[in-house]
Design a protein around this motif. Structure first.
Motif: not given
Length: 292
Positions: A43-51, A53-64, A283-284
Motif C-alpha cells: 500500500i506504499e503508493s496509496t493514500a492509506e499509507f500515511d495512516k 505508518k502512524a499505526f505502525v509507529l504507535a505500535k513500535v514506539e514504546k518497545i523501541y 485495510v482502509q
C-alpha cells in the motif's frame, strides 16, 4: 493472490497487529514484522499509507524506547528482537531513529575528512534524507559525487533517492545522465524503489528507449528496464506502461528477450493491482475503525 485464503489470512494478520505492542518476546514480533512489511509494501503508493505508518509507529514506539534507547545489556534473544524493532521503527520513520541518524550525519558534515557514513544503517539513512526540507541532502549529494568507491556510492545513492524533494531527485538523475550510462541506470534503479522517484525513473526509461534499442543487446535492454520499473504498482503506472507497450509493439515484435522482461513487469504490476483491488478497502476500513 486475492483468493479467499489470502483474504482470511490478511484479516487475521490485521487483528493480530492491533495487539502486538503488548508483546515483548521475539517470536510474535518476527511474525508481526513479516505482515507489517508485506502490507506496507503493497500500500506504499496509496493514500492509506500515511495512516498505516502512524499505526505502525504507535505500535513500535514504546518497545523501541525500552529496548533500544534505555537498554544496554542484552540477552541473545533481546539482541534478535532489537534488530527487528530497530528495522520496523526506522523503516517507518520513527523520530527517535531519524533524529539519531540526522545527528550522525551532522557530525560527519562537520568533519568529513575523518568521519564517514559507513556505520549508518541504510534504512535509517533513507528516512533521514527523505524529508522534503532535509538539511543534509545537499551535503550527502556532494559526498556522493566526490567518491568513486562503488560500495560507498551505492549506499549514498540509495539514501539520496529516498528524498521526497522533486528538485533533488531531478538533480540526482541529471548527475547520472551527465556522468555515464551505468551511473544513470543505477540511479534509475534507486529511484524506481520509491513512490516519489518512480516518475523520474519512468521518464528516464522513455528518454533512453530508442537509443538503447539501437545500441544494446536485447537482454541488456529488457533486464535493465525491468529492474527500473519492477516495483511500479499504481493504476496510473500500469496504464502508462500498457500504453507504452502498445506504442512500441512494432519495435519489439521480433525481440523475444525484451518482450519477456516487459511482460514480466506487466504481470508484476497487474498482480499488485489485483492485490489492491481485493484488499485495500479492507485495510482502509480497518484503519478507520482504529481511528486513523
Amino acid at each position: 493472490m486475492g483468493d479467499r485464503s489470502d483474504y482470511q489470512s490478511l484479516a487475521i494478520a490485521l487483528r493480530s497487529l492491533e495487539y502486538v505492542n503488548n508483546e515483548e518476546e521475539w517470536l510474535p514480533w518476527v511474525t508481526a514484522q513479516k505482515w507489517i512489511d508485506y502490507i506496507g509494501y503493497n500500500i506504499e503508493s496509496t493514500a492509506e499509507f500515511d495512516k498505516y505508518k502512524a499505526f505502525v509507529l504507535a505500535k513500535v514506539e514504546k518497545i523501541y524506547t525500552t529496548l533500544i534507547v534505555n537498554t544496554n545489556n542484552y540477552t541473545h534473544i533481546q539482541l534478535l528482537l532489537k534488530d527487528i524493532i530497530y528495522d520496523i521503527g526506522c523503516s517507518y520513520g520513527l523520530p527517535l531513529c531519524v533524529n539519531a541518524t540526522i545527528q550522525e550525519i551532522a557530525a560527519w558534515s562537520l568533519d568529513p575528512e575523518n568521519l564517514s557514513d559507513e556505520a549508518i544503517d541504510e534504512v535509517a539513512y533513507c528516512q533521514a534524507l527523505s524529508d522534503v526540507n532535509s538539511s543534509y541532502w545537499e551535503f550527502v549529494f556532494e559526498q556522493y559525487k566526490s567518491n568513486n568507491d562503488s560500495k560507498i556510492r551505492k549506499r549514498r545513492r540509495g539514501a539520496l533517492a529516498c528524498s521526497y524533494n522533486e528538485d533533488n531527485l531531478e538533480r540526482l538523475l541529471e548527475f547520472g545522465k551527465n556522468t555515464s550510462v551505468p551511473e544513470a541506470v543505477n540511479i534509475a534503479y534507486a529511484l524506481g524503489r520509491h513512490p516519489a522517484g518512480r516518475p523520474f525513473a519512468w521518464n528516464y526509461v522513455l528518454s533512453v528507449w530508442d537509443t538503447w534499442l539501437e545500441k544494446y543487446s536485447q537482454f541488456d535492454v529488457g533486464y535493465n528496464i525491468y529492474q527500473i520499473i519492477k516495483e511500479f504498482s499504481t493504476d496510473e503506472e500500469l496504464t502508462k506502461f500498457e500504453s507504452f507497450l502498445e506504442d512500441v509493439k512494432d519495435d519489439i515484435d521480433d525481440k523475444r528477450t525484451i518482450n519477456y522482461f516487459l511482460q514480466l513487469a506487466l504481470e508484476d504490476m497487474k498482480r499488485w493491482n489485483d492485490w489492491l483491488d481485493t484488499n485495500l478497502s479492507s485495510v482502509q476500513s480497518w484503519l478507520t475503525g482504529l481511528g486513523y
